[in-house]
Design a protein around this motif. Structure first.
Motif, PDB file in Angstrom:
ATOM      1  N   GLN A 135       0.813  -1.227   0.000  1.00 25.79           N
ATOM      2  CA  GLN A 135       0.000   0.000   0.000  1.00 25.79           C
ATOM      3  C   GLN A 135       0.839   1.266   0.000  1.00 25.79           C
ATOM      4  O   GLN A 135       0.320   2.350  -0.077  1.00 25.79           O
ATOM      5  CB  GLN A 135      -0.981   0.068   1.192  1.00 25.79           C
ATOM      6  CG  GLN A 135      -1.842  -1.148   1.391  1.00 25.79           C
ATOM      7  CD  GLN A 135      -2.762  -1.435   0.237  1.00 25.79           C
ATOM      8  OE1 GLN A 135      -2.951  -0.593  -0.620  1.00 25.79           O
ATOM      9  NE2 GLN A 135      -3.305  -2.635   0.190  1.00 25.79           N
ATOM     10  N   GLU A 164      -4.164  -4.227   9.940  1.00 17.19           N
ATOM     11  CA  GLU A 164      -4.429  -2.788   9.879  1.00 17.19           C
ATOM     12  C   GLU A 164      -5.394  -2.406  10.995  1.00 17.19           C
ATOM     13  O   GLU A 164      -6.541  -2.042  10.768  1.00 17.19           O
ATOM     14  CB  GLU A 164      -4.950  -2.444   8.470  1.00 17.19           C
ATOM     15  CG  GLU A 164      -3.909  -2.777   7.401  1.00 17.19           C
ATOM     16  CD  GLU A 164      -4.444  -2.837   5.973  1.00 17.19           C
ATOM     17  OE1 GLU A 164      -5.605  -2.465   5.753  1.00 17.19           O
ATOM     18  OE2 GLU A 164      -3.693  -3.269   5.082  1.00 17.19           O
ATOM     19  N   HIS A 207      -7.985  -6.331   5.856  1.00 16.59           N
ATOM     20  CA  HIS A 207      -6.604  -6.759   6.106  1.00 16.59           C
ATOM     21  C   HIS A 207      -6.368  -6.793   7.614  1.00 16.59           C
ATOM     22  O   HIS A 207      -6.545  -5.793   8.305  1.00 16.59           O
ATOM     23  CB  HIS A 207      -5.610  -5.811   5.430  1.00 16.59           C
ATOM     24  CG  HIS A 207      -5.506  -6.045   3.958  1.00 16.59           C
ATOM     25  ND1 HIS A 207      -5.307  -5.044   3.051  1.00 16.59           N
ATOM     26  CD2 HIS A 207      -5.578  -7.203   3.239  1.00 16.59           C
ATOM     27  CE1 HIS A 207      -5.253  -5.568   1.824  1.00 16.59           C
ATOM     28  NE2 HIS A 207      -5.421  -6.873   1.916  1.00 16.59           N
ATOM     29  N   HIS A 247      -8.686   0.966   5.133  1.00 15.16           N
ATOM     30  CA  HIS A 247      -7.418   0.237   5.239  1.00 15.16           C
ATOM     31  C   HIS A 247      -6.378   1.158   5.867  1.00 15.16           C
ATOM     32  O   HIS A 247      -6.656   2.301   6.195  1.00 15.16           O
ATOM     33  CB  HIS A 247      -6.942  -0.186   3.843  1.00 15.16           C
ATOM     34  CG  HIS A 247      -7.748  -1.291   3.226  1.00 15.16           C
ATOM     35  ND1 HIS A 247      -7.279  -2.566   3.095  1.00 15.16           N
ATOM     36  CD2 HIS A 247      -9.002  -1.305   2.707  1.00 15.16           C
ATOM     37  CE1 HIS A 247      -8.200  -3.328   2.519  1.00 15.16           C
ATOM     38  NE2 HIS A 247      -9.265  -2.582   2.269  1.00 15.16           N
ATOM     39  N   SER A 248      -5.158   0.657   6.009  1.00  8.21           N
ATOM     40  CA  SER A 248      -4.023   1.509   6.360  1.00  8.21           C
ATOM     41  C   SER A 248      -2.796   0.881   5.706  1.00  8.21           C
ATOM     42  O   SER A 248      -2.837  -0.297   5.355  1.00  8.21           O
ATOM     43  CB  SER A 248      -3.840   1.604   7.882  1.00  8.21           C
ATOM     44  OG  SER A 248      -3.279   0.422   8.413  1.00  8.21           O
TER      45      SER A 248
HETATM   46 ZN   LIG Z   1      -5.245  -3.029   3.499  1.00  8.25          ZN
END
Ligand SMILES: [Zn+2]
Length: 444
Positions: free
Chosen positions: A61, A200, A197, A329-330
């Motif tokens: 990401q 995260e 995810h 997300h992160s």
């Molecule tokens: Zn993610």
């Protein structure tokens, strides 16, 4: 910026296990800055080297994002996590190729240990009397988040309902909260999910913060639930989330059945990347992996995971009602607009961009957090099988977004728990702003 359409090739880290818990003692997170196409190619070759397998990983990401630096030079960067036994070698290789780097985290295990404050038994008991144990001062286990969903439904039965939309591969409930003042599904709806995810953690924490504000402070903004129905799922991948608490803090995938992998001899690998598993241009290019031992394994087939299948089935039955799809997300502080699977923009992109801009403006006004806005392919890399592309391309939801929460890499996935409230506040400001803009403008 240079685009690199390539699988992340992120091998699940093989960290030393101590008493069943994975330790990241001595692991360092490096931010590397390839400044030419040649350096970028060299870097990709380096990461793929066999001797680094399972020891060097790209924290996804953040791959080759371009961000304007202080000296106004647009730079690309990638964050590499290195195991201690290959760190010296990796750094030598970077130096030899003239690739500059910074150390973002000097010892990942230390960062993990200081991320989450210990449970205070007195406080815990006090809070449990209120009917749930959730706070926004620490990261909580799945059962605490689950108890908060139930608490809201019991405490605010006029507007809150829970629904179990399926079971995870290990049998946990896939539960969402529906917030509605009635209307039999005739109002437009907003979907929000978090925790797809596993590692995260800021994502489920932020989604529950949104639930708190929306429901428990409803008197401050009654129009938000009078005009819109909400479907909110804070932990979309509960098996992975629990595993990231109990065993491996950096676990990203689901925990579905073991898959043997020839390349790894007798080693069997678990889990599928639930954000590469959606049935829209699934596995079409090299942007996800067919190797079960990698972090971005797309699965044996689209919707192989009960978690993604349950979400998709639920969304499809309400696809005419759901107008905005948000998935949290992160990390990297980006508001991503489809498409992610190709370097192209979908129909209605201008409207999607304008609405997202309202969100980003409101978010940045809270404490000046800097977000980038654009398509995933523009800002990161192309990747297919993600939920936001599916929501747009298959479910036909016009406004579909992925929000990459803070930070930009100082802590990466292990964001200290004292950031939960400020991140919650600014993200909630964004959600409010897009909801108001959407309902006021009566955009189609
Ligand atoms: Zn993610």
């Amino acid at each position: 910026m240079l685009l690199y359409t390539v699988s992340l090739c992120v091998l699940t880290m093989v960290a030393a296990q101590d008493g069943g818990v994975v330790s990241y003692e001595g692991y360092q997170l490096l931010r590397v800055y390839p400044s030419t196409a040649q350096q970028l190619g060299t870097l990709m070759d380096l990461v793929r080297r066999r001797r680094y397998e399972g020891l060097v990983s790209l924290w996804s990401q953040q791959l080759f994002a371009s961000r304007t630096s202080a000296n106004n030079r647009t730079e690309q960067s990638a964050d590499l996590l290195s195991a201690p036994q290959v760190l010296e070698d990796l750094v030598e290789q970077l130096d030899a190729n003239g690739i500059s780097y910074d150390v973002l985290i000097h010892n990942l295990e230390e960062a993990i240990q200081s991320e989450n404050p210990p449970i205070d038994p007195e406080n815990d008991e006090l809070e449990s009397r209120g009917g749930h144990r959730l706070t926004w001062r620490r990261y909580h286990r799945y059962k605490d988040i689950d108890s908060y969903i139930e608490y809201l439904a019991i405490t605010y039965p006029d507007i809150c309902q829970t629904e179990v939309i399926g079971k995870s591969s290990q049998g946990r409930d896939l539960k969402l909260l529906k917030v509605s003042t009635g209307g039999d599904g005739n109002k437009p709806a907003i979907w929000i999910d978090g925790g797809l995810h596993a590692r995260e953690w800021i994502s489920p924490a932020t989604v529950t913060y949104i639930m708190l504000q929306l429901v428990e402070f409803r008197d401050l903004h009654p129009e938000l639930i009078d005009s819109v129905d909400w479907y909110i799922m804070p932990v979309a991948n509960p098996d992975g989330y629990e595993y990231s608490h109990s065993t491996d803090r950096l676990w990203r995938k689901t925990r579905s059945g073991a898959k043997a992998n020839k390349r790894w001899g007798k080693r069997t690998c678990y889990g599928v990347d639930p954000n590469r598993n959606w049935d829209f241009h699934w596995g079409e290019d090299r942007s996800s992996s067919s190797d079960a031992c990698t972090d971005d394994f797309r699965g044996p087939k689209a919707f192989s995971e009960p978690e993604t299948k349950a979400m998709a089935d639920f969304i499809l039955t309400r696809k005419d009602q759901i107008k905005i799809y948000l998935t949290l997300h992160s990390y990297s502080q980006m508001w991503l607009v489809p498409w992610g699977y190709k370097n192209d923009k979908p129909k209605g992109y201008y409207d999607m961009y304008i609405l997202a801009e309202k969100g980003v403006e409101a978010l940045e006004a809270v404490r000046g957090t800097d977000y980038l806005l654009g398509t995933a392919a523009e800002l990161l890399y192309t990747a297919s099988g993600a939920s936001d592309d599916w929501a747009k391309g298959v479910a036909g939801i016009k406004y579909s977004y992925t929000i990459e929460l803070p930070d930009t890499g100082s802590h990466g996935f292990v964001l200290p728990a004292h950031e939960i409230e400020p991140v919650g506040q600014e993200t909630w400001a964004a959600v409010k702003a897009i909801t108001r803009h959407f309902t006021d403008a009566r955009v189609p």
